[in-house]
Design a protein around this motif. Structure first.
Motif, short mmCIF file in Angstrom:
data_model
loop_
_atom_site.label_atom_id
_atom_site.label_comp_id
_atom_site.label_asym_id
_atom_site.label_seq_id
_atom_site.Cartn_x
_atom_site.Cartn_y
_atom_site.Cartn_z
N GLU A 1 0.83 -1.22 0.00
CA GLU A 1 0.00 0.00 0.00
C GLU A 1 0.86 1.26 0.00
O GLU A 1 0.53 2.26 -0.65
N SER A 2 1.97 1.22 0.70
CA SER A 2 2.82 2.41 0.80
C SER A 2 3.46 2.78 -0.53
O SER A 2 3.87 3.92 -0.73
N LEU A 3 3.54 1.82 -1.46
CA LEU A 3 4.16 2.08 -2.75
C LEU A 3 3.16 2.26 -3.87
O LEU A 3 3.53 2.56 -5.00
N ARG A 4 1.88 2.05 -3.57
CA ARG A 4 0.87 2.20 -4.62
C ARG A 4 0.68 3.67 -4.98
O ARG A 4 0.84 4.56 -4.13
N PRO A 5 0.35 3.95 -6.24
CA PRO A 5 0.10 5.34 -6.64
C PRO A 5 -1.13 5.90 -5.95
O PRO A 5 -1.95 5.14 -5.41
N ASN A 6 -1.24 7.23 -5.94
CA ASN A 6 -2.41 7.88 -5.34
C ASN A 6 -3.68 7.31 -5.93
O ASN A 6 -3.87 7.32 -7.14
N SER A 7 -4.55 6.80 -5.08
CA SER A 7 -5.74 6.12 -5.58
C SER A 7 -7.03 6.87 -5.26
O SER A 7 -8.11 6.30 -5.34
N ASP A 8 -6.92 8.15 -4.89
CA ASP A 8 -8.12 8.94 -4.61
C ASP A 8 -8.67 9.53 -5.91
O ASP A 8 -7.93 9.80 -6.85
N VAL A 9 -9.98 9.71 -5.93
CA VAL A 9 -10.66 10.29 -7.10
C VAL A 9 -11.53 11.45 -6.63
O VAL A 9 -12.30 11.31 -5.67
N THR A 10 -11.41 12.59 -7.30
CA THR A 10 -12.26 13.75 -7.01
C THR A 10 -13.22 13.95 -8.17
O THR A 10 -12.81 13.96 -9.33
N LEU A 11 -14.50 14.08 -7.83
CA LEU A 11 -15.54 14.25 -8.85
C LEU A 11 -15.87 15.73 -9.03
O LEU A 11 -15.52 16.57 -8.20
N THR A 12 -16.57 16.02 -10.11
CA THR A 12 -17.00 17.40 -10.39
C THR A 12 -18.33 17.73 -9.72
O THR A 12 -18.75 18.89 -9.71
N VAL A 13 -19.02 16.73 -9.17
CA VAL A 13 -20.38 16.94 -8.66
C VAL A 13 -20.39 17.77 -7.38
O VAL A 13 -19.44 17.74 -6.59
N ASP A 14 -21.49 18.49 -7.20
CA ASP A 14 -21.74 19.28 -6.00
C ASP A 14 -22.76 18.54 -5.15
O ASP A 14 -23.91 18.35 -5.56
N SER A 15 -22.35 18.12 -3.97
CA SER A 15 -23.22 17.30 -3.12
C SER A 15 -24.52 18.01 -2.76
O SER A 15 -25.60 17.39 -2.74
N ALA A 16 -24.42 19.30 -2.46
CA ALA A 16 -25.62 20.04 -2.06
C ALA A 16 -26.64 20.07 -3.20
O ALA A 16 -27.85 19.92 -2.97
N SER A 17 -26.18 20.29 -4.41
CA SER A 17 -27.08 20.31 -5.56
C SER A 17 -27.74 18.94 -5.77
O SER A 17 -28.93 18.85 -6.05
N CYS A 18 -26.94 17.89 -5.62
CA CYS A 18 -27.48 16.53 -5.79
C CYS A 18 -28.52 16.22 -4.72
O CYS A 18 -29.57 15.63 -5.01
N ARG A 19 -28.25 16.61 -3.48
CA ARG A 19 -29.22 16.37 -2.41
C ARG A 19 -30.52 17.11 -2.71
O ARG A 19 -31.61 16.56 -2.53
N ALA A 20 -30.41 18.35 -3.14
CA ALA A 20 -31.61 19.16 -3.41
C ALA A 20 -32.45 18.56 -4.54
O ALA A 20 -33.68 18.49 -4.44
N ALA A 21 -31.79 18.13 -5.61
CA ALA A 21 -32.51 17.54 -6.74
C ALA A 21 -33.17 16.23 -6.34
O ALA A 21 -34.31 15.95 -6.71
N TYR A 22 -32.44 15.41 -5.59
CA TYR A 22 -32.99 14.11 -5.17
C TYR A 22 -34.21 14.30 -4.28
O TYR A 22 -35.23 13.61 -4.43
#
Length: 459
Positions: free
Chosen positions: A121-142
């Motif tokens: 794990e210490s040698l694995r490349p960065n495995s995080d992903v950032t999305l373009t979505v806005d959580s507040a907007s998604c909550r409101a629409a849902y």
């Protein structure tokens, strides 16, 4: 001697065929290894430190949407956020094939083509992903979908960033349901992200396409008038309109969403030109993508239509089908002088080129119409939006151009409600589409969903 030569030729042929096959297989492994390894049916990957050790997923503002601790996958602390973003993020089942956890498993797990998951794990490349979505907007629409099956998408038509990607029905990925015969109706289609994977009868939002065909193929379209008495017989069967609109200009017929007028317009354009316009705008095209996620193909057939079917197709009925995100792309082309901005949802996949802004997880943009056609259709959509504003529709106080739709689907069901369009604001350049299945009228059921999503973005 001849027999020896024949055998030699066979040996050489088999040898070359074997080498060619090995080269072909090797090339495919190199090119498609990431795609193959992240398929949902690859249970081995999930079982051997996949999601249990996968990276974090964030929204555009750094809100944590999914993460792993102690070999366990966790999701947002907020239940509404978990449900609203289920189809964008995914869950442990990997049944939602378009979700980030399904499509980007190799990135999230730090998978290496050479070593697989063998790196510490210490040698694995960065495995995080950032999305373009806005959580507040998604909550409101849902929340605004209020239990209805449907979808809402809002994206920046200048950059392509998908800000709201919401599909219903949904469930809590922290407490997934056991779907049985007793509750399968409640969860029908729950593994589909309706934003990208579904297509619905478009109803009157298809009049945007018919209007484009009209301004491009009927020279005197603006000098014509159309009389609507509530019904018109075409090809031996009636085309009906909810109201008798009387005599109207082309602009008025669009603002009134007059079926009788637009059925007549589709006939004037003709099946071949209607088909040509629809195809140029992207109908029947299976190649559209959101990042690398395929967008369901929208369907139109004017070539094989008879007179009555062609008339109905011009008002978004017959066999017409449209995907919500695709319709938002059509609206973005109107906003962008004819060029549809390709949407993307992955802002940062952890790769160096992505971090440096050299590569973006985005497909090329698409020229859908001329700038002149876009300006004319924009004027039509602005006229419709003015009438909606008069009836109380507001998108956080922003100016907008839009079209509603109320698609009849038969079988005693309520119509499918649509609302598509774009805002006219440099600080908030949003193209949008909302669909509410069995929601009734577009202006009643679909406009509040878009209004909620955009209000959350602006405020």
């Amino acid at each position: 001697m001849k027999r020896i030569m024949t055998r030699s030729l066979i040996v050489w042929f088999v040898t070359f065929a074997l080498l060619a096959g090995m080269i072909f297989l090797g090339a495919r492994v190199i090119i498609y290894n990431n795609e193959w390894v992240q398929q949902p049916f690859n249970g081995h990957m999930a079982a051997s430190g996949g999601l249990a050790k996968a990276g974090r997923i964030y929204d555009r503002d750094g809100m944590l949407l999914a993460y792993s601790e102690n070999d366990t996958r966790y999701y947002s602390d907020d239940a509404l956020t978990r449900e609203a973003l289920l189809h964008a993020v995914g869950d442990n089942s990997l049944n939602i094939s378009t979700a980030i956890q399904s499509r980007y498993r190799t990135d999230l797990t730090g998978y290496s083509f050479v070593l697989g998951l063998g790196l510490p794990e210490s040698l694995r490349p960065n495995s995080d992903v950032t999305l373009t979505v806005d959580s507040a907007s998604c909550r409101a629409a849902y929340a605004a979908l209020n239990g209805h099956k449907g979808a809402c998408v809002v994206y920046n038509y200048k950059t392509g960033e998908v800000l709201c990607d919401v599909s219903a029905p949904s469930y809590d990925p922290a407490d997934p349901p056991e779907i049985t015969e007793d509750n399968e109706d409640e969860y029908d289609g729950v593994y589909l992200d309706n934003v990208v994977s579904s297509a619905f009868t478009p109803g009157s939002v298809f009049k945007i396409i018919t209007a484009t065909a009209a301004v491009e193929n009927i020279p005197d379209i603006y000098s014509q008038t159309f009389t609507c008495e509530g019904s018109v017989d075409i090809g031996g069967n009636p085309i009906t309109c909810e109201y008798a609109h009387g005599t109207q200009t082309f602009n008025e017929a669009f603002a009134n969403s007059c079926n009788c007028a637009f059925a007549n317009i589709a006939l004037q354009v003709g099946g071949a030109k209607m088909q040509e316009t629809a195809d140029r705008l992207g109908f029947n095209n299976p190649d559209f993508r959101m990042s690398d996620i395929p967008i369901a193909t929208s369907h139109y057939d004017g070539v094989n239509a008879n007179e009555n079917t062609l008339a109905w197709s011009g008002i978004g009925q017959a066999e017409d089908l449209a995907n919500p995100l695709f319709m938002a792309m059509v609206c973005s082309s109107v906003a962008n002088s004819g060029k549809a901005t390709s949407p993307y949802i992955v802002k940062d996949d952890g790769k160096l080129l992505n971090k440096l802004g050299i590569a973006v997880n985005k497909a090329p943009d698409t020229d859908m119409m001329s700038s002149d056609s876009a300006a004319r259709v924009r004027e039509l959509m602005k006229g419709s939006a003015d009438s909606y504003s008069f009836r109380g529709v507001s998108l956080a106080g922003l100016n907008f151009c839009a079209k509603t739709g109320t698609a009849e689907v038969g079988e005693g069901k309520e119509p499918t409600a649509w609302f598509v369009g774009f805002t006219e604001d440099d600080a908030h350049p949003y193209a949008f589409a909302a669909v509410v299945v069995e929601g009734g009228y577009g202006i009643d059921a679909a406009t509040p969903v878009v209004s909620a999503a955009i209000s959350a973005l602006v405020n």
